[in-house]
Design an enzyme around this catalytic site. Sequence first.
Site, mmCIF file in Angstrom:
data_model
loop_
_atom_site.group_PDB
_atom_site.id
_atom_site.type_symbol
_atom_site.label_atom_id
_atom_site.label_comp_id
_atom_site.label_asym_id
_atom_site.label_seq_id
_atom_site.Cartn_x
_atom_site.Cartn_y
_atom_site.Cartn_z
ATOM 1 N N GLU A 20 -6.538 -19.014 14.844
ATOM 2 C CA GLU A 20 -5.998 -17.781 14.267
ATOM 3 C C GLU A 20 -4.567 -17.551 14.761
ATOM 4 O OE1 GLU A 20 -9.884 -14.980 13.598
ATOM 5 O OE2 GLU A 20 -9.216 -15.278 15.670
ATOM 6 N N TYR A 49 7.120 5.598 0.418
ATOM 7 C CA TYR A 49 6.026 4.651 0.657
ATOM 8 C C TYR A 49 6.540 3.271 1.046
ATOM 9 C CZ TYR A 49 6.818 3.083 -4.165
ATOM 10 O OH TYR A 49 7.382 2.609 -5.322
ATOM 11 N N GLU A 69 -9.432 -3.549 15.585
ATOM 12 C CA GLU A 69 -9.426 -2.151 15.987
ATOM 13 C C GLU A 69 -8.105 -1.782 16.667
ATOM 14 O OE1 GLU A 69 -11.700 -4.483 16.490
ATOM 15 O OE2 GLU A 69 -13.706 -3.643 16.739
ATOM 16 N N LYS A 94 -9.961 -8.222 7.241
ATOM 17 C CA LYS A 94 -9.764 -9.651 7.447
ATOM 18 C C LYS A 94 -10.715 -10.345 6.476
ATOM 19 C CE LYS A 94 -10.366 -12.418 11.571
ATOM 20 N NZ LYS A 94 -10.330 -12.376 13.029
#
Length: 110
Positions: A20, A49, A69, A94
């Site tokens: 990863e 935005y 988190e 994910k």
Amino acid sequence: MRIELTGIELHGFHGVLDEEARDGQLFRFDVAVEVPEPAEDDIDAAVDYRDLAACVREVSDGTRFQLLETLAGAVADELRRRFPVERVEVRVGKPGIELEGGRATVVAQR
């Protein structure tokens, strides 16, 4: 007033596994903020935005996080720091995680 940005897709290098960090993967961000109504119909009087999306990218690109988190929390904290928001919600997904017997999307929300 509520502004929502959904489906912001960014390539990031977050996660626990070595691959990863090495290869990276796709992350999907959904952001919702409650902001004061602009006093006039002028972009300079509003929360743009595009600036919210840029903030999400900067946090994601700026630090490698092991946990979704923690990533969601860092984005929420930075949005609060930069913009006059009354409330912030951040979801980080994910997608395409390989699990025994199939695939899933993992999501963390703050």
